[in-house]
Design a protein around this motif. Structure first.
Motif, short mmCIF file in Angstrom:
data_model
loop_
_atom_site.label_atom_id
_atom_site.label_comp_id
_atom_site.label_asym_id
_atom_site.label_seq_id
_atom_site.Cartn_x
_atom_site.Cartn_y
_atom_site.Cartn_z
N VAL A 12 -23.00 42.77 3.02
CA VAL A 12 -24.08 41.83 3.31
C VAL A 12 -23.52 40.66 4.12
CG1 VAL A 12 -25.91 40.40 2.35
CG2 VAL A 12 -25.19 42.48 1.14
N GLY A 13 -24.16 40.37 5.23
CA GLY A 13 -23.74 39.26 6.07
C GLY A 13 -24.48 37.99 5.72
N LEU A 14 -24.18 36.93 6.45
CA LEU A 14 -24.93 35.69 6.30
C LEU A 14 -26.40 35.93 6.64
CD1 LEU A 14 -22.44 33.13 7.86
CD2 LEU A 14 -23.32 33.06 5.51
N GLY A 15 -27.25 35.07 6.11
CA GLY A 15 -28.68 35.25 6.31
C GLY A 15 -29.29 36.27 5.38
N GLY A 16 -28.50 36.81 4.43
CA GLY A 16 -29.00 37.82 3.51
C GLY A 16 -29.23 39.16 4.15
N ARG A 17 -28.57 39.42 5.27
CA ARG A 17 -28.79 40.67 6.02
C ARG A 17 -27.85 41.77 5.52
NH1 ARG A 17 -26.68 42.91 10.69
NH2 ARG A 17 -25.22 41.16 10.77
N ILE A 18 -28.44 42.88 5.08
CA ILE A 18 -27.64 44.03 4.65
C ILE A 18 -27.13 44.77 5.89
CG2 ILE A 18 -27.66 46.24 3.44
CD1 ILE A 18 -29.63 45.08 1.46
N VAL A 19 -25.81 44.79 6.04
CA VAL A 19 -25.19 45.39 7.21
C VAL A 19 -25.03 46.90 7.03
CG1 VAL A 19 -23.05 45.47 8.58
CG2 VAL A 19 -23.98 43.26 7.81
N ALA A 20 -24.65 47.31 5.84
CA ALA A 20 -24.46 48.73 5.53
C ALA A 20 -24.62 48.92 4.04
CB ALA A 20 -23.08 49.21 5.99
N THR A 21 -25.10 50.08 3.64
CA THR A 21 -25.27 50.35 2.22
C THR A 21 -24.98 51.80 1.92
OG1 THR A 21 -26.82 50.20 0.35
CG2 THR A 21 -27.75 50.83 2.46
N THR A 22 -24.54 52.05 0.70
CA THR A 22 -24.30 53.42 0.26
C THR A 22 -25.58 53.98 -0.35
OG1 THR A 22 -23.65 52.75 -1.98
CG2 THR A 22 -21.93 52.81 -0.30
N PRO A 23 -25.70 55.30 -0.43
CA PRO A 23 -26.81 55.86 -1.21
C PRO A 23 -26.64 55.47 -2.67
CG PRO A 23 -25.76 57.53 0.18
CD PRO A 23 -24.87 56.33 0.21
N SER A 24 -27.75 55.43 -3.40
CA SER A 24 -27.68 55.10 -4.81
C SER A 24 -27.06 56.26 -5.59
CB SER A 24 -29.07 54.80 -5.37
OG SER A 24 -29.01 54.52 -6.74
N CYS A 25 -26.07 55.94 -6.42
CA CYS A 25 -25.49 56.93 -7.31
C CYS A 25 -26.35 56.95 -8.57
CB CYS A 25 -24.05 56.56 -7.66
SG CYS A 25 -23.31 57.63 -8.92
N GLU A 26 -26.77 58.11 -9.02
CA GLU A 26 -27.73 58.21 -10.11
C GLU A 26 -27.08 58.58 -11.43
OE1 GLU A 26 -30.89 60.74 -8.88
OE2 GLU A 26 -31.56 59.37 -7.31
N ALA A 27 -25.88 58.10 -11.65
CA ALA A 27 -25.22 58.33 -12.94
C ALA A 27 -24.39 57.10 -13.28
CB ALA A 27 -24.32 59.57 -12.88
N VAL A 28 -24.44 56.71 -14.55
CA VAL A 28 -23.68 55.55 -15.00
C VAL A 28 -22.83 55.96 -16.19
CG1 VAL A 28 -23.78 53.21 -15.90
CG2 VAL A 28 -25.42 53.93 -14.19
N ASP A 29 -21.52 55.89 -16.03
CA ASP A 29 -20.60 56.24 -17.10
C ASP A 29 -20.61 55.17 -18.19
OD1 ASP A 29 -17.70 56.45 -18.36
OD2 ASP A 29 -18.06 58.33 -17.31
N ALA A 30 -20.27 55.56 -19.39
CA ALA A 30 -20.21 54.60 -20.50
C ALA A 30 -19.00 53.68 -20.40
CB ALA A 30 -20.18 55.35 -21.83
N ASP A 31 -18.08 53.99 -19.50
CA ASP A 31 -16.91 53.15 -19.28
C ASP A 31 -17.16 52.26 -18.07
OD1 ASP A 31 -14.48 51.96 -18.80
OD2 ASP A 31 -13.34 53.83 -18.67
#
Length: 414
Positions: free
Chosen positions: A113-132
């Motif tokens: 994320v750059g200044l101005g709140g601009r998202i420069v690049a993003t990853t796809p959402s990972c749909e799993a959350v480990d307990a660790d």
């Protein structure tokens, strides 16, 4: 830097250096004005800082030399305007970025994320959350570091948003109820360690996801211009809230303020994870909508996505319509109590609550007005959050703050 005008005329290099020295205290305030879109021209910057045009020009030139903003000295004049147009100021789209990560009950995502709140690049959402938490945060940082390598951008810090109250300054996640993480997990420390191990430059920060969203919306979205801003959002599970008071995020004495999810809105309602019953957290979140509508959560898509789609695609179904009205009424009851206590000048809603507002704005506003003392005296504006991925943008704001406080020190090590 004092706010007094400089009476001396522009002169030799010594005078220019003296002017810049006096202006360095204004670098942070100037950058924040450009960052939040409140100083689109040098003329506006001059007025907002209360300095001479020459000093404002020196400040803008220094920020441009740091690679943070761009100054257009020859902007086109608007049709019908007279006189020479002021230099235009904007954030440098090729400038540095921060690494932002968001974890929620249904996955995680990383972005630059750059200044101005601009998202420069993003990853796809990972749909799993480990307990660790170490595995999750490590994976998020690695994904962000890969973005940095591929884009070749300079990184100046990292920020993390999590669905839990986060203590300050320790950075402990006290109630990650929907993540199966241990209570009190040191998420800031773990995140900072993973950031250093990945070779990412700059300090690392962590905060509650709705706090982060409120900060982003106040600076760049639907909350811009509000003095006392209340933000309430569903996220993927549960309900969170945040408050911006007099332009500053209010986190309480130790980072734990405004746990709005545990306001009771239905005394005979569902058992809550906190030990009470009928809390907003379990009466007005995506799972509550699905359950009230008699729908079993499906395997495809997050709970938030499923709840939003149910309203958008099947609102005409009487059962779905009734379920949505029940959630609106419970949400309105909770908001009314918060209005009575906090007296905000604006409320913004995110997640499923934004969808409920869009679907039946009159019902929600009527409930708040009818149940709140201050609502009856003129009403509190209730708006939808306007930023995509506002928790990610807010996580980035945490990392941008040292740069906004002192750009020269943050970027040049002085």
């Amino acid at each position: 830097m004092s706010g007094k005008a400089d009476p001396r005329p522009a002169g030799d290099g010594t005078t220019s250096r003296a002017r810049l020295d006096r202006g360095r205290g204004a670098l942070g305030p100037a950058l924040e004005l450009v960052h939040t879109g409140r100083a689109p021209t040098r003329a506006v910057l001059t007025a907002e800082l209360g300095v001479t045009r020459a000093t404002a020009g020196a400040v803008a030139a220094e920020l441009e030399a740091l690679g943070l903003i761009r100054v257009d000295a020859r902007p086109g004049a608007a049709a019908g305007s007279q006189g020479r147009p002021s230099h235009r100021l904007e954030v440098d789209e090729e400038g540095p970025v921060v690494l932002a990560a968001q974890v929620h009950a249904d996955g995680f995502r990383a972005a630059l994320v750059g200044l101005g709140g601009r998202i420069v690049a993003t990853t796809p959402s990972c749909e799993a959350v480990d307990a660790d938490p170490a595995k999750v945060l490590g994976a998020a940082v690695d994904a962000g570091a890969d973005l940095l390598r591929r884009t070749g951008r300079r990184c100046v810090g990292a920020g993390l948003a999590v669905p839990s109250a986060v203590t300050a300054p320790e950075g402990l996640a006290l109630n990650p109820l929907h993540l199966a993480w241990p209570v009190g997990a040191p998420v800031r420390e773990i995140f900072a360690e993973r950031v250093r191990a990945a070779g990412v430059d700059g300090p690392a920060f962590a905060a509650n996801d709705v706090n982060a969203a409120a900060l982003a919306e106040h600076r760049h979205g639907a909350g811009r211009g509000a003095r006392d801003l209340l933000c309430v959002a569903t996220g993927h599970r549960g309900v969170g809230g945040a408050l911006v008071l007099d332009g500053r995020l209010h986190t309480g004495s130790s980072g734990l303020a405004l746990e709005v999810g545990h306001l009771t809105v239905n005394p005979e309602g569902r058992p809550c994870h906190c030990g009470s019953r009928g809390c907003l957290d379990v009466e007005a979140d995506p799972l509550a909508l699905l359950t009230t509508a008699g729908r079993e959560p499906g395997p495809e898509g997050s709970l938030l996505q499923q709840a939003n789609e149910l309203i958008r695609e099947e609102y005409a179904d009487p059962v779905v319509h009734t379920a949505a009205e029940a959630l609106i009424d419970r949400l309105g009851l909770g908001l009314a109590g918060l209005v009575n206590i906090l007296n905000p000048d604006r409320i913004i809603l995110g997640g499923l609550h934004r969808t409920l507002l869009d679907t039946d704005p009159d019902r929600l506003r009527a409930v708040v007005a009818d149940r709140s003392l201050w609502g009856r005296s003129g009403g509190v504006p209730i708006l939808a959050c306007s930023l995509d991925h506002n928790s990610l943008v807010g996580a980035a704001e945490l990392a941008w703050q040292p740069v906004l406080d002192d750009p020269l020190a943050a970027l040049s090590g002085r």
